[in-house]
Scaffold this motif. Structure first.
Motif, short mmCIF file in Angstrom:
data_model
loop_
_atom_site.label_atom_id
_atom_site.label_comp_id
_atom_site.label_asym_id
_atom_site.label_seq_id
_atom_site.Cartn_x
_atom_site.Cartn_y
_atom_site.Cartn_z
N ALA A 53 0.73 -1.18 0.08
CA ALA A 53 0.09 -0.07 0.04
C ALA A 53 0.82 1.11 0.00
O ALA A 53 0.50 2.32 -0.51
N GLY A 54 1.84 1.30 0.91
CA GLY A 54 2.85 2.35 0.83
C GLY A 54 3.53 2.83 -0.27
O GLY A 54 3.65 3.95 -0.77
N LEU A 55 3.89 1.76 -1.12
CA LEU A 55 4.79 1.95 -2.32
C LEU A 55 3.67 2.11 -3.51
O LEU A 55 4.15 3.20 -4.34
N ALA A 56 2.46 1.76 -3.46
CA ALA A 56 1.34 2.18 -4.23
C ALA A 56 1.10 3.65 -4.22
O ALA A 56 0.95 4.34 -5.08
N ALA A 57 0.93 4.24 -3.03
CA ALA A 57 0.82 5.48 -2.90
C ALA A 57 1.63 6.30 -3.15
O ALA A 57 1.30 7.41 -3.46
N SER A 85 6.54 -11.62 -6.62
CA SER A 85 6.23 -11.73 -7.93
C SER A 85 4.91 -10.53 -8.36
O SER A 85 4.34 -10.08 -7.41
N ARG A 86 4.70 -10.25 -9.32
CA ARG A 86 3.72 -9.12 -9.83
C ARG A 86 2.31 -9.55 -9.36
O ARG A 86 1.53 -8.85 -8.95
N GLY A 87 2.02 -10.96 -9.68
CA GLY A 87 0.92 -11.62 -9.16
C GLY A 87 0.55 -11.09 -7.62
O GLY A 87 -0.56 -11.18 -7.13
N THR A 88 1.52 -11.56 -6.80
CA THR A 88 1.43 -11.27 -5.59
C THR A 88 1.22 -9.79 -5.07
O THR A 88 0.46 -9.79 -4.18
N VAL A 89 1.79 -8.97 -5.79
CA VAL A 89 1.52 -7.28 -5.73
C VAL A 89 -0.01 -7.39 -5.95
O VAL A 89 -0.66 -6.63 -5.29
N LYS A 90 -0.77 -8.01 -7.04
CA LYS A 90 -1.77 -7.56 -7.36
C LYS A 90 -2.72 -8.23 -6.41
O LYS A 90 -3.78 -7.28 -6.26
N THR A 91 -2.45 -9.29 -5.70
CA THR A 91 -3.41 -9.93 -4.82
C THR A 91 -3.41 -9.00 -3.70
O THR A 91 -4.50 -8.75 -3.05
N HIS A 92 -2.22 -8.42 -3.02
CA HIS A 92 -2.05 -7.71 -1.91
C HIS A 92 -2.75 -6.39 -2.19
O HIS A 92 -3.61 -5.93 -1.29
N LEU A 93 -2.61 -5.87 -3.39
CA LEU A 93 -3.54 -4.67 -3.74
C LEU A 93 -5.22 -4.89 -3.69
O LEU A 93 -5.79 -3.90 -3.12
#
Length: 906
Positions: free
Chosen positions: A848-852, A867-875
């Motif tokens: 969340a912090g890095l996306a913000a 992985s990018r998939g893990t980022v997508k799931t967390h978001l």
């Protein structure tokens, strides 16, 4: 370690001196210096060598020879002695103080040969060593006394007539007949030999020179021809000045008898520092006059006449002139006005030598190091001469080519000084040569002087090389640039290292490719991808060792050891760390050896073998105590702090952690390495300074570094949980389990044991005695399985104690995976809220912090090593829990929360 070490080869027999040897041997004493004095050629060195051979068994820690004939800088005497005595000298520390401390408990004899040209510095070193080392004895040879308190001076006398006759006749290969009284010719020969011995003041070198002419002149001719140059000396007392004039006259006499080719070679060979080859002699033909064949024939004549000494004990024969003979030859060279041309040729010869040996840097650095090391006195002299000339290009090229020797042999300070001169002399140039010099300077700086200068110089070298259209020139700077980028972030450093590696592979540059690959593996360790790191390390280490790249290989072995330890194979880790130390130590370099020993100590601490950890650090500690200053070695302070915690000395651990930023005017915990910050927090907590520990952890938790290093993130959570054990056990339970989850997810095997032990302690405090016992028992078994010493069970009284012990037996039946599964089941239902900021997991908070901040999904994945998939799931989870629809709303929510936090803090 008794015996005579570093003994120079005896290239001819030793004759006589029985009474002198007895007198000198009786005068050698612990805590004292005996100086053998006399003019050049009087036999000081040979007498000292024979003394060492006779005394080798009398000194428990050995007899050591330190030759100073080649030393032009008196400040290097401490380094020369340290190398001979196997004492590691840290760069930047007082070598004499360190040397004295290292020898304090040793009982040995040191010989300093040929001190006269560095007399004051030699005297200072000897005085300091003897003042601190009562069981060390020193024998010095010099043309004059050292002037050290308590010095005993022993003037080396002329040989007795009997010894002089024996030496002379042996050298002419003409021993006296068995019955000289019955042989008129023998009596005549003996008479002429006595005339020669008396005329030459019975000086060994003068006798050797005269004997060298016995193949061309009869003894009567030699005796008669010696009269003229010595007539003016008759009637003088046999004092040292008289003997000096005797030797000068004997060399003049011998020189005048040489043929033309021999005289030419004699004066030109004086340009060589002690030690040159027949190939070097042949190159002297380029100065004009005799050709190669005639010069090589003349070399044979100079050897026969004792003006040049041949050493055929090595793989390649080497030749040298004694110091007094070389000084005479250099006078003749200047007299012939050939000194400038000869020194220029000497420079060209050594430029060619290093260019010719360059392929060995790829196929066998140990062989390269041996050959360049043998030629180093000449290489150094050539560089210094060339840097003083109007055109410095050749010397600057030679200095750049010599960088590996300075890097490999602990000569970094000397190399940095010469390379800085070379760089300054080319400061206005924008061509490939200046780029090469800068790249070499960066390379040597990296292991000589801590700080960012090496990386800044490396960057300048690469920019200059690319601008000049010669990117290969500064390719070795690439790995240094990647290392410098660690301060920016792991993804940036990793991307740079991969680019450097790929370019080097394409160019066929094995060394740079392997350095970059080792650094890629290091970044994987820092990012806690240990399986990938180990897969990279294994092949690259073997290639580095095969090539002889000891420094980089020891570095790689150390980080491989840490990866193995964190993956749970401690015995393998200890083996690798031991190899790192053994690989580094022959380099006699503080940077490599110290770093390897720190890794070995850290692994011993993880194993619970604290005495062995201290033993790994102890050789370095002696050096630092002697110098009175702590140099920079990565991880030194943290490892000392870990050792102090292992001995339950938390205040000492706190002090060690702060030492890591001792150069700052106002030390700030944020400047500590992340691992050190965690150790500091643990030490503060155990010292009762819980508020200070919490502040350290809070700063580290908000650092971008923590989001990129799962092991650090888990360590922060664990320490925060330990702080909450009493005040908020439920929060502590959540934090411990989150730390355990991260450790399982990233295969941090050994750290899982710490999670089990912390959960066992917390469960005991919560009254869950059975769960505490099972987890403690399982942790004990896991420690044993992984190669670490077990820890005692938590204590409990009465019935709880019995329950704890019984449950621990059940736990010991579990392997680590089963124990982790048990811990997860025993946790019970999660009590994290279903929505809002408190509902986010630490991983979700990082995303969340890095996306913000505006980072894309691929950038977040690279930053967090997921992985990018893990980022997508967390978001997706973040959006649902915070009830936001997109990144813009997330940024607003983050900004609002930060404002609320600031208001609360205010």
């Amino acid at each position: 370690m008794s015996g005579f070490r570093h003994a120079p080869a005896e290239l001819s027999s030793f004759v006589g001196r029985v009474e002198e040897l007895a007198a000198v041997g009786a005068a050698v004493a612990s805590g004292r210096v005996l100086t053998l004095t006399g003019p050049g050629g009087c036999g000081k060195t040979r007498l000292a060598m024979r003394l060492c051979q006779a005394a080798a068994g009398e000194w428990p820690d050995g007899v050591f020879w330190v030759g100073l004939e080649q030393e032009t800088d008196g400040g290097q005497i401490g380094h020369r002695m340290a190398a001979a005595l196997d004492v590691l000298l840290p760069t930047g520390l007082d070598p004499v103080a360190v040397l004295a401390a290292a020898l304090r408990e040793r009982e040995l004899l040191v010989v300093l040969d040929n001190c006269e040209h560095v007399l004051d510095d030699a005297a200072g070193v000897v005085a300091a060593v003897l003042a601190a080392c009562p069981r060390v004895a020193v024998v010095a040879t010099s043309r004059s006394r050292l002037g050290v308190p308590g010095e005993r001076v022993w003037p080396v006398p002329p040989m007795s007539l009997a010894d002089a006759l024996e030496l002379f006749l042996e050298r002419v290969d003409s021993p006296p007949a068995a019955s000289p009284a019955d042989d008129t010719a023998a009596r005549a020969a003996g008479s002429q030999a006595r005339r020669i011995c008396d005329r030459l003041d019975r000086l060994p070198l003068a006798l050797e020179l005269a004997a060298g002419w016995a193949g061309a002149l009869s003894l009567t001719q030699i005796a008669d021809s010696l009269s003229a140059p010595f007539d003016l000396l008759d009637g003088g007392t046999r004092t040292t000045p008289f003997r000096q004039r005797t030797l000068q006259a004997s060399m003049t006499w011998s020189h005048d008898l040489l043929d033309d080719d021999e005289r030419v070679l004699f004066r030109r060979a004086g340009v060589f520092e002690p030690g040159f080859t027949a190939d070097a002699v042949a190159r002297l033909a380029e100065l004009g006059g005799p050709g190669r064949g005639r010069l090589l024939k003349a070399l044979r004549g100079l050897i026969d006449k004792s003006l040049v000494v041949a050493d055929t004990t090595g793989a390649v024969a080497r030749y040298r002139m004694l110091g007094v003979v070389r000084a005479y030859a250099l006078d003749r060279l200047a007299e012939a006005q050939e000194d400038t041309a000869a020194r220029d040729l000497h420079l060209d010869l050594h430029v060619s030598l290093l260019e010719g040996l360059a392929p060995l840097l790829e196929t066998g650095k140990d062989a390269w190091r041996a050959q360049v090391g043998a030629a180093y006195p000449n290489v150094r002299a050539a560089i210094e001469w060339g840097l003083s000339r109007p055109d410095t290009a050749r010397a600057r090229r030679l200095a750049a080519d010599c960088a590996w020797l300075w890097h490999l042999e602990g000569r970094g300070a000397e190399g940095v000084a010469l390379l800085r001169r070379a760089a300054a002399l080319g400061a206005g140039e924008r061509g490939p040569l200046q780029a090469r010099v800068l790249a070499a300077l960066a390379f040597v700086l990296n292991t000589t002087e801590p700080g960012m200068e090496a990386f800044e110089v490396a960057r300048a070298a690469r920019e200059l090389a690319r601008a000049a259209g010669a990117p290969e020139t500064a390719r070795p700077a690439g790995p240094l640039i990647a290392i410098g980028l660690l301060a920016t972030g792991l993804p940036e450093a990793l991307a740079e290292a991969r680019a450097v590696r790929d370019e080097a592979v394409q160019a066929g540059d094995g060394f740079v490719a392997d350095c970059a690959e080792a650094f890629v593996a290091l970044v994987h360790v820092l990012g806690d991808d240990h399986r990938q790191a180990i897969a990279c390390f294994e092949p690259v280490v073997e290639r580095l060792l095969r090539r002889g790249d000891r420094g980089v290989a020891s570095f790689a072995l150390g980080w491989w050891a840490l990866a193995a330890a964190r993956s749970g194979t401690l015995e393998r880790a200890a083996e690798l760390a031991g190899r790192a130390v053994a690989t580094a130590e022959p380099l006699r370099d503080l940077h490599w050896t110290g770093s390897a020993r720190v890794v070995l100590a850290e692994i011993r601490i993880l194993q619970g073998r604290l005495q062995e950890a201290a033993a790994a650090l102890e050789p370095m500690e002696r050096l630092f105590d002697a110098a009175g200053r702590l140099p920079f070695i990565t991880g030194w302070e943290r490892t000392q702090a870990m050792l102090a915690l292992g001995h339950d000395r938390p205040r000492e651990a706190v002090e060690w952690c702060w030492q890591e930023v001792r150069w700052q005017d106002e030390p700030d915990a944020a400047w500590l390495a992340p691992d050190t910050q965690i150790v500091l927090a643990a030490a503060l907590r155990r010292s009762g300074e819980e508020a200070s520990a919490a502040r350290v952890l809070d700063v580290l938790a908000r650092s971008p570094v923590t989001g990129r290093m799962p092991r650090v993130r888990a360590g922060v959570l664990d320490e925060q949980a330990l702080l909450a054990h009493e005040s908020d056990p439920e929060r502590a339970l959540r934090l411990h389990h989150e730390a355990l989850r991260i450790r399982v997810e990233h295969d941090l095997v050994f750290d899982r044991v710490a999670s089990l032990e912390a959960l066992a302690l917390l469960n005991l405090r919560r009254g869950a005695v059975e769960a505490a016992g099972v987890l403690a028992g399982a942790a004990g078994r896991a420690r044993a399985d992984l190669g670490a010493a077990p820890r005692p069970l938590p204590s409990a009284d009465g019935e709880d104690g019995e329950t704890l012990r019984t449950a621990a037996e059940r736990g010991r039946a579990m392997d680590l995976d089963a124990a982790v599964a048990y811990a997860t089941r025993a946790r019970g239902p999660r009590r994290r809220p279903g929505s809002g900021w408190e509902s986010l997991t630490p991983a979700e908070r990082s995303v969340a912090g890095l996306a913000a901040e505006g980072l894309s999904n691929p950038e977040i994945a690279a930053r967090l090593f997921v992985s990018r998939g893990t980022v997508k799931t967390h978001l997706a989870h973040v959006y649902a829990k915070l009830q936001v629809a997109n990144r813009t709303e997330l940024a607003r929510a983050t900004s609002a929360r930060d404002g609320e936090d600031a208001t609360r803090t205010g």
